[in-house]
Design an enzyme around this catalytic site. Structure first.
Site, PDB file in Angstrom:
ATOM      1  N   CYS A 118       0.806  -1.230   0.000  1.00  0.00           N
ATOM      2  CA  CYS A 118       0.000   0.000   0.000  1.00  0.00           C
ATOM      3  C   CYS A 118       0.835   1.273   0.000  1.00  0.00           C
ATOM      4  O   CYS A 118       0.297   2.365  -0.196  1.00  0.00           O
ATOM      5  CB  CYS A 118      -0.943  -0.005   1.197  1.00  0.00           C
ATOM      6  SG  CYS A 118      -2.071  -1.415   1.206  1.00  0.00           S
ATOM      7  N   HIS A 378      -8.821   3.751  -2.204  1.00  0.00           N
ATOM      8  CA  HIS A 378      -7.475   3.222  -1.959  1.00  0.00           C
ATOM      9  C   HIS A 378      -7.023   2.301  -3.089  1.00  0.00           C
ATOM     10  O   HIS A 378      -6.891   1.096  -2.907  1.00  0.00           O
ATOM     11  CB  HIS A 378      -7.469   2.482  -0.617  1.00  0.00           C
ATOM     12  CG  HIS A 378      -6.124   2.022  -0.160  1.00  0.00           C
ATOM     13  ND1 HIS A 378      -4.933   2.575  -0.595  1.00  0.00           N
ATOM     14  CD2 HIS A 378      -5.774   1.028   0.711  1.00  0.00           C
ATOM     15  CE1 HIS A 378      -3.926   1.952  -0.002  1.00  0.00           C
ATOM     16  NE2 HIS A 378      -4.407   1.011   0.779  1.00  0.00           N
TER      17      HIS A 378
END
Length: 430
Positions: A118, A378
């Site tokens: 991430c 995201h």
């Protein structure tokens, strides 16, 4: 959200080697210095983030072209000005970065691909910034692009060892049992439970983090979700893993973001002073020896502390200088815990910071004016560069209804389990 197949977990729990939590004795290393050149963000661009649309939506090359075109237009530069590029994505075949940028032209520049979970977008930023800081290029590009699947992320059973095996097994050891939810919310939920056990943090305080971010997103046209929710609606949404409900979890998303970087000579020659925002400090760290000691360490607390300390040191700034923050709120528990890691409050006082209102407009800091990952979305490879884009707009005074009054120092935190943390400090051009 990350889901591991049951056969992998069962095999790993039975056969994995014991996890050592003994510190490795090494001489302390100095943080990477700022390099010989000052580095400035001179152009930013992104797509609107959206739910994964599969074949019905734009391709990754479409999204990449849109983000890069926007960033170059913002910088008033042609693609030919770019001397090197780093492209981040988590899902996709090798050299996807080249294929993305070939939409802009075939200029022969070096193009590198990176995947750091991430924190991939900020890793691309870290690498592109390093080329400029080290004097290897005058103008570089960082691009993050992701096209994801709906639902919890699956990790194939054929990977052995799995990159997150020690983290999953470490948490299972800490909490006394295997995952009973998708892996990512399970990890971050248990970190939140541990914080509550130590410091009395309540589920309402975690929910208030999400309420704030959803409220902020109403003013962000690029956000995947732009709906405001009451605290009762957030607490009453479907529970994913206590204390986390659905509205406290970041969604899977499609999207891209791009950033153009340049040295000071390039800025002056091309008259980009009005666009320039300086990267005053940036640090990328990985897990330290304490990572498997307890649930809060397992979600990257200590590596965030280390990255923040190094970034402040490089920048010659302190947390007292910061007024706007883009923080990796993959889950509401993580945002609250990371307030403490980044020095926005003392250890154990994250819940009090939430209650005080010092994390939103009118308070000491405005955290995630974009809506954060929870509302903005995201898309893993693009997240860090979207954070950079938002902070650049804030420091230029171009954030429209989201604008933080008097924004002069921006702090960015991007986390990848497995792991890497990137903390960056930005200031206006001087």
């Amino acid at each position: 959200m990350l889901r591991l197949p049951s056969q992998w977990l069962s095999r790993s729990l039975q056969a994995a080697r014991p996890i050592s939590t003994q510190p490795t004795r090494r001489a302390p290393a100095a943080p990477l210095g700022p390099g010989k050149e000052r580095v400035f963000v001179v152009g930013v661009g992104m797509t609107k983030f959206s739910k994964p649309l599969g074949s019905d939506g734009p391709t990754y090359t479409d999204m990449a072209k849109e983000a890069v075109s926007n960033a170059l237009s913002d910088a008033r530069l042609p693609y030919e000005a770019i001397e090197a590029a780093n492209v981040g994505y988590v899902f996709g075949s090798s050299t996807r970065g080249q294929r993305s940028l070939y939409e802009m032209g075939l200029s022969g520049i070096p193009i590198s691909n990176c995947n750091n979970n991430c924190s991939t977008g900020s890793t691309a930023l870290f690498q592109s910034r390093g080329l400029v800081a080290g004097g290897l290029a005058r103008c570089t590009l960082a691009l993050g692009v992701e096209k994801m699947q709906k639902g919890a992320l699956e990790v194939g059973a054929e990977e052995n060892p799995n990159p997150l095996d020690k983290h999953v097994l470490g948490m299972a050891k800490c909490v006394g049992g295997p995952p009973d939810a998708p892996i990512a919310p399970w990890l971050f939920a248990h970190a939140g439970r541990e914080h509550s056990k130590r410091y009395g943090t309540t589920k309402t305080q975690y929910a208030r983090v999400a309420e704030k971010n959803h409220r902020h997103s109403v003013n962000n046209p690029n956000a995947q979700f732009q709906d405001e929710y009451t605290l009762d609606q957030i607490l009453g949404s479907k529970e994913i893993c206590h204390p986390l409900t659905k509205l406290q979890c970041s969604p899977t998303s499609d999207g891209a973001a791009a950033v153009v970087l340049a040295n000071e000579e390039f800025v002056k020659v091309n008259g980009l002073q009005d666009k320039a925002v300086e990267i005053r400090g940036i640090s990328m760290t990985t897990d330290v020896s304490t990572v498997f000691d307890d649930p809060i360490q397992l979600i990257g607390y200590d590596m965030a502390v280390k990255a923040a300390d190094e970034a402040y040191q490089q920048a010659g700034l302190t947390v007292a200088d910061v007024n706007v923050v883009e923080l990796h709120d993959c889950f509401s528990t993580n945002e609250l815990i990371m307030y403490e890691a980044l020095g926005l409050c003392n250890k154990g006082e994250g819940g009090s910071l939430v209650d005080s209102g010092n994390n939103t407009y009118g308070g000491r800091y405005v955290v995630n004016p974009s809506g954060g990952l929870i509302s903005k979305g995201h898309p893993l490879g693009a997240t860090g560069l979207a954070q950079c884009t938002e902070l650049t707009w804030q420091l230029r005074g171009e954030a429209d209804k989201r604008q933080v009054s008097g924004a002069s120092v921006g702090l960015q935190h991007n986390l990848g389990l497995g792991g890497a943390a990137v903390v960056t400090l930005y200031t206006k051009y001087q």
